[in-house]
Design an enzyme around this catalytic site. Structure first.
Site, PDB file in Angstrom:
ATOM      1  N   HIS A  95       0.808  -1.214   0.000  1.00 20.26           N
ATOM      2  CA  HIS A  95       0.000   0.000   0.000  1.00 20.26           C
ATOM      3  C   HIS A  95       0.850   1.276   0.000  1.00 20.26           C
ATOM      4  CE1 HIS A  95      -2.808  -3.100   1.577  1.00 20.26           C
ATOM      5  NE2 HIS A  95      -3.688  -2.422   0.877  1.00 20.26           N
ATOM      6  N   ARG A 125     -14.899  -4.355   3.459  1.00 21.24           N
ATOM      7  CA  ARG A 125     -14.783  -2.910   3.306  1.00 21.24           C
ATOM      8  C   ARG A 125     -15.095  -2.551   1.860  1.00 21.24           C
ATOM      9  NH1 ARG A 125      -9.931  -1.279   0.701  1.00 21.24           N
ATOM     10  NH2 ARG A 125     -10.186   0.826   1.531  1.00 21.24           N
ATOM     11  N   ASN A 127     -14.241   0.075  -1.464  1.00 22.16           N
ATOM     12  CA  ASN A 127     -13.243   0.922  -2.088  1.00 22.16           C
ATOM     13  C   ASN A 127     -13.844   1.451  -3.388  1.00 22.16           C
ATOM     14  OD1 ASN A 127     -10.716   2.155  -2.421  1.00 22.16           O
ATOM     15  ND2 ASN A 127      -9.983   0.464  -3.703  1.00 22.16           N
ATOM     16  N   GLU A 167     -15.758  -1.371  -5.289  1.00 20.57           N
ATOM     17  CA  GLU A 167     -15.301  -2.719  -4.983  1.00 20.57           C
ATOM     18  C   GLU A 167     -15.722  -3.109  -3.568  1.00 20.57           C
ATOM     19  OE1 GLU A 167     -11.161  -2.636  -7.591  1.00 20.57           O
ATOM     20  OE2 GLU A 167     -11.097  -2.493  -5.400  1.00 20.57           O
ATOM     21  N   TYR A 219      -3.515   9.882  -7.454  1.00 19.64           N
ATOM     22  CA  TYR A 219      -3.359   8.473  -7.124  1.00 19.64           C
ATOM     23  C   TYR A 219      -4.409   7.612  -7.816  1.00 19.64           C
ATOM     24  CZ  TYR A 219      -3.865   4.205  -4.385  1.00 19.64           C
ATOM     25  OH  TYR A 219      -4.006   2.892  -4.008  1.00 19.64           O
ATOM     26  N   LYS A 220      -5.641   8.097  -7.890  1.00 17.28           N
ATOM     27  CA  LYS A 220      -6.721   7.335  -8.507  1.00 17.28           C
ATOM     28  C   LYS A 220      -6.748   7.472 -10.027  1.00 17.28           C
ATOM     29  CE  LYS A 220      -9.845   7.180  -4.518  1.00 17.28           C
ATOM     30  NZ  LYS A 220      -9.975   5.708  -4.449  1.00 17.28           N
TER      31      LYS A 220
END
Length: 249
Positions: A95, A125, A127, A167, A219-220
């Site tokens: 990560h 979780r 995302n 996700e 980042y995305k």
């Protein structure tokens, strides 16, 4: 195999007599007898064999030295990451590219939580990211297939081209070793469909993208088209507050 046979008995059957197992996958017309724990009795290595029959992506992480290590996986829908590159990395190495979270101690807390994950008590979780066209595989290895599309987004076509990807990630402790195993499945919907069906989501996505930290935008992978999507979504945001939770109004 246990979960599929329990949840979808019309499609899967698992009969066990000690270590002698009989697996039937009717949709794929598989009828396999094997000895549990004896790799030679399967036509493929175990993770490869069952990974080809299950929906979603799977990564096995070994717990040792007070850390989690990515050891193996069956992954077909990577969102801007590469299993080939990450395999063998520790949890924090895996990560490492995520901005802001390390400074806030997010991954230190997450690692401590996962190291104490209990058998039979999985967690999950959510995302999210965005993609141009409803592609599930946006791995670096396939960048030539999807990367150039990001330059095609305009404020006029963003609603049709850009899709929100969500996700659902689950994490299980595998018996008998202390090895958590994460899996993820993804759902994708276009910005246009979201705006028509769920006005609350359209307002919320507009506000999230408009105020997203620049480091997270980069980042995305949204840098080239984030502004176009924000402009396209702006007419759907009337400034009104939204109700709590993720359900539609």
């Amino acid at each position: 195999m246990e979960s599929l046979a329990r949840d979808y008995p019309q499609h899967f059957t698992l009969a066990r007599n000690g270590n002698h197992w009989h697996w039937i996958n009717r949709p794929l017309e598989l009828d396999q007898r094997f000895t549990f724990g004896d790799v030679s009795t399967l036509p493929r290595p175990p993770l490869d064999y069952i990974g080809r029959q299950a929906q979603g992506d799977f990564v096995v992480m070994d717990q040792r030295e007070g850390d989690l290590w990515a050891e193996a996986g069956v992954v077909t829908t990577q969102a801007d990451w590469s299993l080939d590159f990450d395999v063998g990395m520790s949890f924090n190495e895996w990560h490492g590219p995520v901005p802001l979270a390390h400074e806030l101690g997010v991954f230190d807390r997450a690692l401590k939580y996962l190291l104490n994950l209990r058998l039979g008590q999985p967690v999950r979780r959510l995302n999210w990211t965005m993609t141009v066209h409803p592609r599930l595989d946006t791995s670096p290895e396939n960048y030539p297939k999807w990367g150039p599309d990001r330059a095609a987004v305009t404020p006029q076509n963003a609603g049709d081209l850009v899709h929100l990807r969500v996700e659902l990630q689950g994490l299980w402790r595998l018996p008998p070793q202390a090895t958590p195993s994460p899996s993820a499945s993804a759902a994708i919907s276009s910005a246009c469909a979201i705006s028509r069906r769920f006005p609350k989501w359209a307002r919320r996505v507009h506000r999230v993208l408009k105020n997203l930290h620049p480091a997270l935008v980069d980042y995305k992978g949204l840098t080239r088209y984030r502004d176009a999507v924000v402009e396209w979504l702006a007419p759907f945001d009337d400034g009104a507050p939204t109700t709590p939770g993720t359900a539609p109004e």
